[in-house]
Write a protein that holds these residues in place. Structure first.
Motif, mmCIF file in Angstrom:
data_model
loop_
_atom_site.group_PDB
_atom_site.id
_atom_site.type_symbol
_atom_site.label_atom_id
_atom_site.label_comp_id
_atom_site.label_asym_id
_atom_site.label_seq_id
_atom_site.Cartn_x
_atom_site.Cartn_y
_atom_site.Cartn_z
ATOM 1 N N UNK A 116 46.867 -0.220 -19.818
ATOM 2 C CA UNK A 116 47.715 -1.141 -20.576
ATOM 3 C C UNK A 116 49.057 -1.394 -19.901
ATOM 4 N N UNK A 119 52.541 1.179 -36.765
ATOM 5 C CA UNK A 119 53.214 1.294 -35.475
ATOM 6 C C UNK A 119 53.851 2.635 -35.177
ATOM 7 N N UNK A 141 39.821 13.792 -25.413
ATOM 8 C CA UNK A 141 40.183 12.413 -25.791
ATOM 9 C C UNK A 141 41.570 12.009 -25.298
ATOM 10 N N UNK A 198 41.363 -5.442 -16.490
ATOM 11 C CA UNK A 198 40.553 -4.273 -16.855
ATOM 12 C C UNK A 198 40.424 -4.087 -18.365
ATOM 13 N N UNK A 199 41.353 -4.687 -19.090
ATOM 14 C CA UNK A 199 41.375 -4.459 -20.534
ATOM 15 C C UNK A 199 41.293 -5.766 -21.291
ATOM 16 N N UNK A 217 41.429 10.354 -22.062
ATOM 17 C CA UNK A 217 41.076 8.934 -22.215
ATOM 18 C C UNK A 217 42.300 8.116 -22.621
ATOM 19 N N UNK A 218 43.161 8.715 -23.453
ATOM 20 C CA UNK A 218 44.365 7.990 -23.891
ATOM 21 C C UNK A 218 45.267 7.671 -22.694
ATOM 22 N N UNK A 256 43.034 6.351 -31.465
ATOM 23 C CA UNK A 256 43.651 7.064 -30.347
ATOM 24 C C UNK A 256 43.373 8.572 -30.398
ATOM 25 N N UNK A 258 40.275 8.342 -28.362
ATOM 26 C CA UNK A 258 40.847 7.954 -27.062
ATOM 27 C C UNK A 258 40.525 6.519 -26.657
ATOM 28 N N UNK A 259 40.386 5.616 -27.632
ATOM 29 C CA UNK A 259 39.984 4.239 -27.324
ATOM 30 C C UNK A 259 41.155 3.342 -26.930
ATOM 31 N N UNK A 260 42.362 3.781 -27.192
ATOM 32 C CA UNK A 260 43.517 2.945 -26.882
ATOM 33 C C UNK A 260 44.745 3.806 -26.708
ATOM 34 N N UNK A 261 45.745 3.259 -26.014
ATOM 35 C CA UNK A 261 47.027 3.955 -25.885
ATOM 36 C C UNK A 261 47.836 3.768 -27.160
ATOM 37 N N UNK A 264 45.252 -2.937 -27.060
ATOM 38 C CA UNK A 264 44.555 -3.143 -25.797
ATOM 39 C C UNK A 264 43.529 -2.039 -25.670
ATOM 40 N N UNK A 265 42.381 -2.387 -25.100
ATOM 41 C CA UNK A 265 41.368 -1.365 -24.867
ATOM 42 C C UNK A 265 40.533 -1.780 -23.672
ATOM 43 N N UNK A 266 39.846 -0.823 -23.068
ATOM 44 C CA UNK A 266 38.968 -1.168 -21.952
ATOM 45 C C UNK A 266 37.958 -2.215 -22.401
ATOM 46 N N UNK A 297 35.042 -1.194 -24.485
ATOM 47 C CA UNK A 297 35.209 -0.608 -25.826
ATOM 48 C C UNK A 297 35.339 -1.640 -26.941
ATOM 49 N N UNK A 329 43.796 4.868 -20.788
ATOM 50 C CA UNK A 329 44.059 3.605 -21.477
ATOM 51 C C UNK A 329 45.520 3.192 -21.282
#
Lengths: 451, 431
Positions: free
Chosen positions: A152, B285, A141, B254-255, A144-145, B296, B300-303, B323-325, B328, A148
């Motif tokens: 971003x 935060x 995972x 892309x996102x 994936x981060x 995350x 792993x869906x977002x930074x 932000x996400x792809x 997602x 992302x």
């Protein structure tokens, strides 16, 4: 002010005894090769603990771009004796903040905590310096981060994509042309084995610098460094960086980046420039002063004054020098023209103003103002302990010394107007440069917006 | 095996901030908070004027913002170039910023030049010139910045949220105005914005560094000589009014950037601190929040994802961002609704509360780590209505919170059925 260890009266007498610029910075090297820097600042009961590794994205094996940064993320995923995420959880449970960063030349990890938690932070850093361990459930995972993250901070920002393209064009051979975060197609193929291999090749006390800054006694901090890191054996795999270097640059490069997300078209120029050299920072200091004169102020610097105030053709114009790098520095110029001025016209005006400056010489009054600000920045800089810690960490990571860092203001102070003009001659030779146009496609929407 | 676990328990008692704040009243009656710190020869001064962009009218939106930018573009007998040169000669660092609720002035100056810098700053605040050429330069920059905003998915998402949440109120407008209003602003509008926004009746002052109380009082009177007693009336409060649901704003990239949330809680609500703590556990935060773990660390869906209580002078909301792809977005929104339902129904656990209390009480003193940050915190605390001893009791207040208090406010704050999402991008499977 902080009634913890010093009374106000003691602070005042301390200030009388010790001029501001003489704040103690101490440097030492342990037997295993670990460099330790201690910066005492007893104003607040806070300490910053940093570990810098002299390895970064420019040391990656071909085809594995992004592995240095991926490893940085994985350093939080556990060791033989700590669970995934436990590092940050312990920092948090102690009221601290932690994070990490990766550059081309170094990778750094830091925690900001109350001064009495320093031991625990050092112990955990010493642990992950040698005992990193994680499983598939963590690294998959995390890949994936980082993808992302690229989406971003890079792919969603057209300015960042433009910079990526500029650097890739500037460096023909050296890996400074490869993005720190990596190319997406290579990032998608990164594995745990690659990360562990990179870790085993580069991490160890003989390739690291510990910086401790804040409310500590220097001798005690040095003793703690010895206690927690002194027994870690040097890593025999660590070698001096061997990176592909640049061939002679014989042809200037030009590129155009067109994207509908561009709101302000700009011209940007990047020159290959010398970096700061240990023991001889005069040339870098001249370039830094050149950047300050050309672009250091949003009103009075040469480019802004001529192009925005006098001629009215720029929204802004800038110059900067980046010299804290192991192999090459960069000098950049740029201009964002007002509506109705083309990028070609803007570029020509920028080049004309630079040439005139080099021809006419430095304005004495402006030079004095810049020097005065340089000296004042030394005073203001003392207010930011973490910033000072970063300065020392970055400098030592690229081969500079403590004396180089503490002598930087003096090096700037020693620059003469003649030195600036001599250093600036490089701007007239565009062979070692890339010029980029960042622009939006012609369409009705942008026509309406720019009325 | 887990040798460091033992250390985890050996947590020392959290520090108190122990910041020694001196209340200062100038001879003419200005009030300020001072933290005297003599070891570095400079002073940090922060002024916060309440009102900000909410003082604009609909047709002059952006006037206060542009006015603030023009304060450093010429004053008294100095034009823009001369004003900047004088600042440089004094090695003073001055900045003027307008936001939705405030205009803030940040100054750092060497002790040896204190009086000269104060005179220079006074000129900027009381005698700005608003020269026509300066207005046009700043207008061009502002319009360029607005054009970038229109192509920035983060700004688009934030604006869509504000516009729906506070329709008809100043809070619905961008603080920097629109291309139409900024294009039409004239010198009179800027002068009016200046008279309305910079006044003694709405200022909060923080100072830190190499200065004592008496000297500060004298300097403040010198600085405010010529600043009017009263400014323009600040508009009324507004309540949150966005309808629940999902709105997609098409944007190439892309996102997808998602702004999400619902009504919030006012800063002066007796349960505000409990709500603050609940949010810190949920999405405050950092690493280690529920949202970061779920989206995350585990998937792993977002930074990064964060949520925050946006409690302003005139209105409140509770919001988050990520932000996400594009692919997602659907699963992310489902997960957010699940997390929202879970905390609303089950609250937080005793263990989560203990952990966050340790973190918050330990982290608090770390904020006060330099003259610049201290001066800014001093002014901001007064703006937010805190008492001067709050710094030294704040950790006790956090420690005294009970699980019931936090969970009662969680049940009140978190409302999954009220969630509104603004998705800026090309989300797959979302209409």
């Amino acid at each position: 002010m902080f009634a913890r260890s010093l009374s106000l009266a003691a602070l005042i007498s301390l200030a009388l005894l010790r001029p501001a610029h003489a704040e103690p910075v101490t440097h030492s090297v342990l037997d295993n090769g670990l460099e330790v820097v201690v910066i005492e600042d007893r104003r607040a009961p806070v300490v910053v603990n940093m570990v810098w590794y002299r390895v970064g994205a420019a040391d990656e094996p071909p085809g594995q771009s992004g592995i240095a940064h991926f490893l940085e993320h994985l350093m939080f995923k556990g060791t033989d004796s700590m669970d995934p995420g436990e590092f940050s959880a312990v920092v948090e449970a102690n009221g601290g903040r932690d994070n990490a960063f990766t550059s081309w030349d170094y990778t750094g990890y830091f925690q900001r905590v109350a001064a009495d938690r320093l031991d625990l932070m050092m112990q955990m850093e010493a642990d992950r310096m040698q005992n990193l361990a994680f499983t598939d459930a963590e690294w998959l995972p995390e890949r994936d981060v980082i993808l992302e993250e690229r989406g971003q901070v890079l792919e969603s920002r057209v300015g960042a994509q433009f910079n990526e393209a500029m650097l890739a064009a500037l460096f023909k051979s050296h890996p400074y042309g490869i993005p720190i975060i990596g190319w997406r197609h290579e990032m998608e193929e990164l594995t745990d084995d690659m990360a562990m291999e990179f870790y085993r090749a580069h991490y160890g006390p003989n390739n690291a610098i510990v910086v401790i800054a804040g409310d500590v006694d220097t001798d005690e901090a040095m003793a703690k460094a010895e206690r927690y890191f002194g027994d870690i054996p040097p890593n025999p795999n660590v070698t001096d960086p061997a990176r592909p270097m640049e061939p002679p640059h014989l042809a200037e490069r030009r590129l155009t980046f067109e994207d509908s997300r561009v709101g302000t078209p700009t011209v940007s120029r990047l020159y290959l420039a010398p970096a700061r050299q240990s023991g001889d920072q005069a040339e870098a200091a001249s370039l830094q002063m050149l950047a300050a004169l050309l672009g250091g102020s949003s009103s009075t610097s040469v480019l802004e004054r001529r192009l925005r105030f006098d001629e009215g053709i720029a929204l802004s114009a800038w110059a900067s020098y980046f010299g804290t790098a192991r192999d090459y520095g960069r000098f950049s110029l740029g201009i964002a023209p007002v509506d109705g001025v083309s990028l070609e016209e803007a570029e020509a005006a920028m080049d004309r103003v630079v040439a005139e400056f080099l021809e006419e010489g430095v304005d004495d009054a402006q030079f004095e103002r810049v020097r005065r600000q340089v000296r004042a920045s030394e005073v203001y800089g003392l207010d930011d302990t973490q910033g000072r810690a970063r300065q020392f960490g970055a400098a030592l990571s690229i081969g500079l010394t403590v004396d180089d860092v503490t002598g930087w203001i003096d090096a700037l102070d020693a620059v003469t107007p003649e030195d600036v003009i001599e250093a600036g001659q490089m701007l007239l030779d565009r062979r070692a440069s890339v010029t980029g146009y960042l622009t939006a496609p012609d369409d009705t929407e942008s026509a309406e917006l720019s009325q | 095996m887990k040798r460091l676990v033992a250390l985890f328990i050996l947590i020392a008692a959290p520090l108190r901030a122990e910041v020694d704040i001196t209340p200062v009243t100038s001879p003419s009656g200005l009030e300020a908070w001072l933290v005297e710190e003599r070891s570095i020869p400079f002073v940090a001064l922060e002024l916060v004027f309440e009102g900000g962009a909410t003082l604009d009218e609909d047709d002059t939106a952006g006037a206060v913002n542009m006015m603030a930018a023009l304060l450093s573009e010429g004053a008294g007998d100095l034009d823009a170039q001369e004003f900047a040169m004088r600042s440089e000669e004094l090695a003073a660092r001055l900045s003027f910023d307008a936001g939705r609720d405030t205009v803030s002035v940040t100054a750092r100056f060497l002790t040896e030049d204190a009086e000269a810098v104060i005179d220079h700053l006074r000129m900027a605040l009381t005698e700005p010139r608003f020269d026509e050429d300066a207005i046009e330069r700043v207008r061009a920059q502002t319009l360029a910045s607005l054009r970038r905003d229109e192509r920035d998915p983060n700004t688009l998402a934030a604006r869509a949220f504000a516009s729906a949440a506070f329709d008809g109120h100043a809070y619905a407008r961008p603080a920097s105005g629109t291309p139409d209003t900024v294009g039409a602003l004239d010198r009179d509008a800027l002068r009016a914005a200046h008279e309305g926004a910079i006044a003694r009746d709405r200022v909060h002052i923080g100072a830190a560094g190499d200065i004592d109380a008496d000297t500060l009082g004298t300097l403040l009177d010198r600085l405010f000589d010529g600043i009017p007693d009263a400014g323009a009336a600040i508009p009324d409060r507004v309540s949150f009014q966005a309808d629940p649901g999902v709105e997609v704003i098409s944007f190439d990239g892309p996102q997808t950037v998602i702004a999400f949330g619902h009504a919030g809680i006012p800063r002066d609500d007796p349960d505000f601190l409990s709500a603050f703590v609940a949010n810190e556990i949920f999405g405050g935060g950092r690493f280690g929040t529920r949202l970061m773990r779920s989206l995350r660390e585990e998937r792993g869906l977002t930074y990064g994802i964060g949520s925050f209580l946006s409690s302003g002078l005139l209105g409140d909301s509770y919001q988050g961002r990520l932000s996400t792809d594009n692919a997602n977005v659907e699963v992310v929104m489902d997960l957010l609704r699940e997390e929202w339902t879970r905390i609303a129904e089950d609250g937080v656990t005793e263990e989560e509360l203990d952990r966050i209390v340790t973190y918050l009480t330990g982290a608090y003193p770390l904020r006060f780590d330099g003259n610049g940050s201290i001066a800014s915190i001093m002014a901001s605390m007064q703006y937010q209505g805190f008492d001067i001893d709050y710094v030294n009791i704040r950790n006790d207040l956090i420690r005294d919170l009970t699980l019931d208090e936090v969970n009662d406010v969680a049940a009140r704050l978190f409302d999954p059925d009220a969630l509104v999402f603004f998705a800026v991008g090309q989300p797959v499977g979302v209409n």
